[in-house]
Motif scaffolding. Structure first.
Motif, PDB file in Angstrom:
ATOM      1  N   LEU A  75      44.893  63.466  19.341  1.00 60.47           N
ATOM      2  CA  LEU A  75      45.017  63.868  17.937  1.00 60.47           C
ATOM      3  C   LEU A  75      43.797  63.450  17.117  1.00 60.47           C
ATOM      4  O   LEU A  75      43.320  64.213  16.277  1.00 60.47           O
ATOM      5  CB  LEU A  75      46.293  63.282  17.328  1.00 60.47           C
ATOM      6  N   LEU A  76      43.281  62.251  17.354  1.00 60.75           N
ATOM      7  CA  LEU A  76      42.062  61.810  16.664  1.00 60.75           C
ATOM      8  C   LEU A  76      40.895  62.732  16.982  1.00 60.75           C
ATOM      9  O   LEU A  76      40.114  63.095  16.089  1.00 60.75           O
ATOM     10  CB  LEU A  76      41.708  60.381  17.070  1.00 60.75           C
ATOM     11  N   LEU A  77      40.777  63.114  18.228  1.00 58.26           N
ATOM     12  CA  LEU A  77      39.701  64.007  18.642  1.00 58.26           C
ATOM     13  C   LEU A  77      39.824  65.367  17.970  1.00 58.26           C
ATOM     14  O   LEU A  77      38.834  65.901  17.452  1.00 58.26           O
ATOM     15  CB  LEU A  77      39.701  64.150  20.162  1.00 58.26           C
ATOM     16  N   ILE A  78      41.032  65.918  17.937  1.00 58.20           N
ATOM     17  CA  ILE A  78      41.245  67.230  17.329  1.00 58.20           C
ATOM     18  C   ILE A  78      40.948  67.199  15.837  1.00 58.20           C
ATOM     19  O   ILE A  78      40.276  68.094  15.304  1.00 58.20           O
ATOM     20  CB  ILE A  78      42.692  67.710  17.592  1.00 58.20           C
ATOM     21  N   ILE A  79      41.404  66.166  15.130  1.00 54.22           N
ATOM     22  CA  ILE A  79      41.153  66.068  13.690  1.00 54.22           C
ATOM     23  C   ILE A  79      39.663  65.887  13.418  1.00 54.22           C
ATOM     24  O   ILE A  79      39.101  66.515  12.512  1.00 54.22           O
ATOM     25  CB  ILE A  79      41.988  64.928  13.065  1.00 54.22           C
ATOM     26  N   ALA A  80      38.994  65.056  14.206  1.00 53.50           N
ATOM     27  CA  ALA A  80      37.559  64.837  14.012  1.00 53.50           C
ATOM     28  C   ALA A  80      36.758  66.106  14.285  1.00 53.50           C
ATOM     29  O   ALA A  80      35.843  66.443  13.520  1.00 53.50           O
ATOM     30  CB  ALA A  80      37.076  63.710  14.916  1.00 53.50           C
ATOM     31  N   VAL A  81      37.101  66.817  15.346  1.00 49.06           N
ATOM     32  CA  VAL A  81      36.388  68.059  15.661  1.00 49.06           C
ATOM     33  C   VAL A  81      36.615  69.092  14.563  1.00 49.06           C
ATOM     34  O   VAL A  81      35.676  69.772  14.141  1.00 49.06           O
ATOM     35  CB  VAL A  81      36.821  68.599  17.046  1.00 49.06           C
ATOM     36  N   ASP A  82      37.826  69.182  14.062  1.00 49.83           N
ATOM     37  CA  ASP A  82      38.109  70.131  12.982  1.00 49.83           C
ATOM     38  C   ASP A  82      37.345  69.751  11.721  1.00 49.83           C
ATOM     39  O   ASP A  82      36.768  70.607  11.063  1.00 49.83           O
ATOM     40  CB  ASP A  82      39.608  70.178  12.691  1.00 49.83           C
ATOM     41  N   TYR A  83      37.312  68.494  11.383  1.00 49.86           N
ATOM     42  CA  TYR A  83      36.656  68.043  10.148  1.00 49.86           C
ATOM     43  C   TYR A  83      35.133  68.184  10.229  1.00 49.86           C
ATOM     44  O   TYR A  83      34.495  68.659   9.302  1.00 49.86           O
ATOM     45  CB  TYR A  83      37.034  66.585   9.864  1.00 49.86           C
ATOM     46  N   PHE A  84      34.540  67.757  11.345  1.00 54.37           N
ATOM     47  CA  PHE A  84      33.085  67.714  11.437  1.00 54.37           C
ATOM     48  C   PHE A  84      32.444  68.973  12.023  1.00 54.37           C
ATOM     49  O   PHE A  84      31.298  69.281  11.719  1.00 54.37           O
ATOM     50  CB  PHE A  84      32.637  66.515  12.279  1.00 54.37           C
ATOM     51  N   TYR A  85      33.155  69.714  12.866  1.00 52.87           N
ATOM     52  CA  TYR A  85      32.515  70.825  13.560  1.00 52.87           C
ATOM     53  C   TYR A  85      32.999  72.200  13.093  1.00 52.87           C
ATOM     54  O   TYR A  85      32.196  73.055  12.757  1.00 52.87           O
ATOM     55  CB  TYR A  85      32.744  70.688  15.074  1.00 52.87           C
ATOM     56  N   PHE A  86      34.299  72.426  13.071  1.00 55.37           N
ATOM     57  CA  PHE A  86      34.815  73.750  12.765  1.00 55.37           C
ATOM     58  C   PHE A  86      34.780  74.101  11.284  1.00 55.37           C
ATOM     59  O   PHE A  86      34.661  75.261  10.925  1.00 55.37           O
ATOM     60  CB  PHE A  86      36.256  73.912  13.271  1.00 55.37           C
ATOM     61  N   ASP A  87      34.868  73.118  10.413  1.00 53.46           N
ATOM     62  CA  ASP A  87      34.947  73.387   8.975  1.00 53.46           C
ATOM     63  C   ASP A  87      33.569  73.300   8.341  1.00 53.46           C
ATOM     64  O   ASP A  87      33.309  72.477   7.472  1.00 53.46           O
ATOM     65  CB  ASP A  87      35.920  72.410   8.317  1.00 53.46           C
TER      66      ASP A  87
ATOM     67  N   MET B 201      52.673  62.786  28.422  1.00 53.43           N
ATOM     68  CA  MET B 201      51.459  62.141  27.969  1.00 53.43           C
ATOM     69  C   MET B 201      51.853  60.825  27.299  1.00 53.43           C
ATOM     70  O   MET B 201      52.773  60.786  26.494  1.00 53.43           O
ATOM     71  CB  MET B 201      50.736  63.058  26.988  1.00 53.43           C
ATOM     72  N   ASN B 202      51.139  59.770  27.637  1.00 54.12           N
ATOM     73  CA  ASN B 202      51.482  58.484  27.041  1.00 54.12           C
ATOM     74  C   ASN B 202      51.027  58.419  25.581  1.00 54.12           C
ATOM     75  O   ASN B 202      50.282  59.265  25.102  1.00 54.12           O
ATOM     76  CB  ASN B 202      50.889  57.328  27.853  1.00 54.12           C
ATOM     77  N   LEU B 203      51.484  57.417  24.881  1.00 49.56           N
ATOM     78  CA  LEU B 203      51.236  57.301  23.445  1.00 49.56           C
ATOM     79  C   LEU B 203      49.750  57.147  23.133  1.00 49.56           C
ATOM     80  O   LEU B 203      49.237  57.797  22.215  1.00 49.56           O
ATOM     81  CB  LEU B 203      52.032  56.122  22.876  1.00 49.56           C
ATOM     82  N   LEU B 204      49.045  56.329  23.871  1.00 48.42           N
ATOM     83  CA  LEU B 204      47.616  56.128  23.626  1.00 48.42           C
ATOM     84  C   LEU B 204      46.825  57.410  23.866  1.00 48.42           C
ATOM     85  O   LEU B 204      45.931  57.747  23.088  1.00 48.42           O
ATOM     86  CB  LEU B 204      47.083  55.002  24.509  1.00 48.42           C
ATOM     87  N   GLY B 205      47.163  58.138  24.898  1.00 51.26           N
ATOM     88  CA  GLY B 205      46.493  59.410  25.172  1.00 51.26           C
ATOM     89  C   GLY B 205      46.753  60.429  24.088  1.00 51.26           C
ATOM     90  O   GLY B 205      45.850  61.167  23.680  1.00 51.26           O
ATOM     91  N   MET B 206      47.981  60.457  23.573  1.00 52.84           N
ATOM     92  CA  MET B 206      48.331  61.388  22.515  1.00 52.84           C
ATOM     93  C   MET B 206      47.600  61.049  21.216  1.00 52.84           C
ATOM     94  O   MET B 206      47.092  61.934  20.534  1.00 52.84           O
ATOM     95  CB  MET B 206      49.848  61.367  22.293  1.00 52.84           C
ATOM     96  N   ILE B 207      47.507  59.770  20.884  1.00 49.15           N
ATOM     97  CA  ILE B 207      46.788  59.355  19.677  1.00 49.15           C
ATOM     98  C   ILE B 207      45.308  59.687  19.802  1.00 49.15           C
ATOM     99  O   ILE B 207      44.693  60.192  18.868  1.00 49.15           O
ATOM    100  CB  ILE B 207      47.014  57.857  19.410  1.00 49.15           C
ATOM    101  N   THR B 208      44.732  59.440  20.966  1.00 45.23           N
ATOM    102  CA  THR B 208      43.324  59.769  21.204  1.00 45.23           C
ATOM    103  C   THR B 208      43.092  61.272  21.081  1.00 45.23           C
ATOM    104  O   THR B 208      42.112  61.704  20.462  1.00 45.23           O
ATOM    105  CB  THR B 208      42.899  59.282  22.597  1.00 45.23           C
TER     106      THR B 208
END
Length: 59
Positions: free
Chosen positions: A10-22, A1-8
């Protein structure tokens, strides 16, 4: 996975955890009284550490 895809990803996972799961604020509740700037610094630090860990493990 390229760097931009990996950063995207990780941002998605953190945002989903912060706004949806918690919903009941058990994981991110300690940020409740923090200012917007402190929240941004904290979340970007978590993102940076995740990127460094991912890159370190992929080498």
């Amino acid at each position: 996975m390229n760097l931009l895809g990996m950063i995207t990803f990780l941002l998605l996972i953190i945002a989903v955890d912060y706004f949806y799961f918690d919903r009941d604020r058990k994981r991110w509740g300690w940020l409740k009284g923090a200012s917007r700037a402190k929240k941004a610094i904290c979340i970007s630090s978590i993102l940076l550490l995740s990127i460094i860990s991912y890159l370190g493990l992929s080498m």
